[in-house]
Motif scaffolding. Structure first.
Motif, PDB file in Angstrom:
ATOM      1  N   GLU A  86       0.847  -1.207   0.000  1.00 30.05           N
ATOM      2  CA  GLU A  86       0.000   0.000   0.000  1.00 30.05           C
ATOM      3  C   GLU A  86       0.877   1.251   0.000  1.00 30.05           C
ATOM      4  N   ILE A  90       0.091   3.023  -3.387  1.00 33.64           N
ATOM      5  CA  ILE A  90      -0.889   4.107  -3.154  1.00 33.64           C
ATOM      6  C   ILE A  90      -0.179   5.365  -2.658  1.00 33.64           C
ATOM      7  N   ARG A  94       0.554   8.971  -4.352  1.00 36.15           N
ATOM      8  CA  ARG A  94       0.114  10.223  -3.714  1.00 36.15           C
ATOM      9  C   ARG A  94       1.290  11.156  -3.447  1.00 36.15           C
ATOM     10  N   ARG A 104     -13.367  13.150  -2.216  1.00 35.96           N
ATOM     11  CA  ARG A 104     -14.250  12.024  -1.911  1.00 35.96           C
ATOM     12  C   ARG A 104     -15.706  12.480  -1.779  1.00 35.96           C
ATOM     13  N   ARG A 130      -9.825  15.808   1.329  1.00 40.86           N
ATOM     14  CA  ARG A 130      -8.854  15.261   2.289  1.00 40.86           C
ATOM     15  C   ARG A 130      -7.461  15.680   1.846  1.00 40.86           C
ATOM     16  N   TYR A 137       0.525  10.663   7.705  1.00 39.38           N
ATOM     17  CA  TYR A 137       0.962   9.785   6.616  1.00 39.38           C
ATOM     18  C   TYR A 137       2.362  10.135   6.119  1.00 39.38           C
ATOM     19  N   ASP A 252      -9.301  10.162   5.962  1.00 39.95           N
ATOM     20  CA  ASP A 252      -9.375   8.709   5.769  1.00 39.95           C
ATOM     21  C   ASP A 252     -10.540   8.148   6.581  1.00 39.95           C
ATOM     22  N   GLU A 282      -9.606   6.053  -7.857  1.00 37.03           N
ATOM     23  CA  GLU A 282      -9.760   4.712  -7.276  1.00 37.03           C
ATOM     24  C   GLU A 282     -11.050   4.643  -6.467  1.00 37.03           C
TER      25      GLU A 282
END
Ligand code: IPM
Ligand code: MG
Length: 360
Positions: A86, A90, A94, A104, A130, A137, A252, A282
């Motif tokens: 991930e 992902i 990003r 989102r 977001r 992160y 998230d 996605e």
């Protein structure tokens, strides 16, 4: 004829199944709207890692920058260390492509999908913006004396003025557009900042960035909620939210909650966006290993991710055709649920969307 080069990372679990349906729909609208799509497939996934021990190499990230957009299915494999692939795929996308917005939308397409009592489509129509490259992160932290009784684990939340400002500005611009689209007489657009600035004082960088940007948008109402209260209000009065801007981790969390109030993880889609540059789209759901290979996963999240991608590419009409078809199938009850219990297989549901697009 317009031509787009789209990278496809189908990934793990149900990823390939739902991506296949997304591509079916893409194929349909490109034929109707008269644009060409060239697909470039990439194998990166947990499955691929187990076979080859290969994660995403740096040169591939460079190659991704030259594409028009990327479509991702899902990443995550039960036999691989949690988060390894991930983070490579992902978060590699990003961070590597500086996709600083994770967009989102949370929209209830039909009342029967909503688990909340008496909530109607007009009550659930918001977009979560977001922040997508910072916060918890940022991978800053680690372990000391790992595996001993004296172990220390630290993680640092990173918030830069630039990162907060650009996320907040994107949210206000989006609110302005949504307000214009709703037209005169409709309630004014509103942006809600969601943070935890009472307990985490450095979050006041968000408070200040928000106040700073708000000055440029006098027609947009401003609001604020701490993240715990936001979760409460999303259940109690989802109609209060229009555009929400928040940190990476809070975004998230609240978007899984949001997915449920729009019917389930199966329908939630997202865009990882750097305006004007290669961006990635996605479904919000993961690889759902226990449903993999059964042709039961709901592909609507992946299909709506294709719609978001087309909107980003400037193919508004193609994007709208997809959303209208999904909305019609859900509204009419033809698709009764967006989880594995819908009684409609993954491929059948893709076919239904294709037929609905062709019929309208
Ligand atoms: C999401 C996912 C990812 C995230 C995981 C898979 C790293 O939960 O896109 O919401 O935490 O951002
Ligand atoms: Mg998530």
């Amino acid at each position: 004829m317009k031509r787009y080069t789209i990278g496809v990372i189908a990934g793990d679990g149900i990823g390939p199944e739902v991506t296949r349906e997304g591509l079916k729909v893409l194929d349909t609208v490109s034929a109707l709207e008269g644009f060409q799509v060239d697909l470039v497939e990439y194998p990166y996934s947990g499955e691929y890692y187990l076979k080859t021990k290969e994660l995403v190499p740096e040169r591939v990230i460079d190659e991704w920058r030259t594409l028009d957009a990327i479509l991702l299915g899902a990443i995550g494999h039960p036999d691989v260390e949690p988060g390894l692939v991930e983070r490579s795929v992902i978060l590699g996308l990003r961070f590597g492509l500086d996709l600083y917005i994770n967009l989102r939308p949370i929209k209830l397409y039909a009342e029967h999908l909503c688990p909340l009592k008496d909530k109607k489509p007009e009550d659930v129509d918001m977009v979560i913006v977001r922040e997508n490259t910072e916060g918890f992160y940022a991978q800053i932290g680690g372990h000391l004396k790992r595996g001993t009784p004296d172990e220390v684990a630290t993680v640092t939340g990173v918030y830069t003025w630039k990162g907060c400002e650009r996320a907040v500005r994107y949210a206000f611009e989006l609110a302005r557009q949504r307000g214009l689209a709703r037209g005169e007489g409709a309630p004014p657009p509103r942006v809600t900042l969601v943070d935890k600035a009472n307990a985490i004082r450095p979050h006041d960088i968000w408070t200040r960035a928000f106040a700073h940007v708000a000055q440029d948008f006098p027609e947009v109402e401003t609001d604020h909620a701490y993240v715990d209260a936001c979760c409460m209000w999303m259940i109690k009065n989802p109609d209060w939210f229009d555009v929400v801007v928040t940190t990476n981790l809070f975004g998230d969390i609240v978007t899984d909650l949001g997915a449920m109030i729009q019917g389930g993880m199966g329908i939630a889609a997202s865009g990882n966006i750097h305006p004007g540059q290669t961006s990635m789209f996605e479904p919000i759901h993961g690889s759902a290993p226990k449903h993999a290979g059964k042709n039961t996963a709901c592909p609507l999240g992946a299909i709506l991710a294709v719609s978001m991608m087309l909107e980003f590419l400037g193919e508004q009409s193609a994007a709208a055709r997809i959303e209208a078809a999904v909305s019609h199938l859900l509204g009419s009850g033809a698709i009764p649920a967006v989880d594995t219990g819908s009684g409609i297989s993954t491929s059948q549901m893709g076919d239904m969307v294709v037929r609905q697009i062709q019929a309208s």
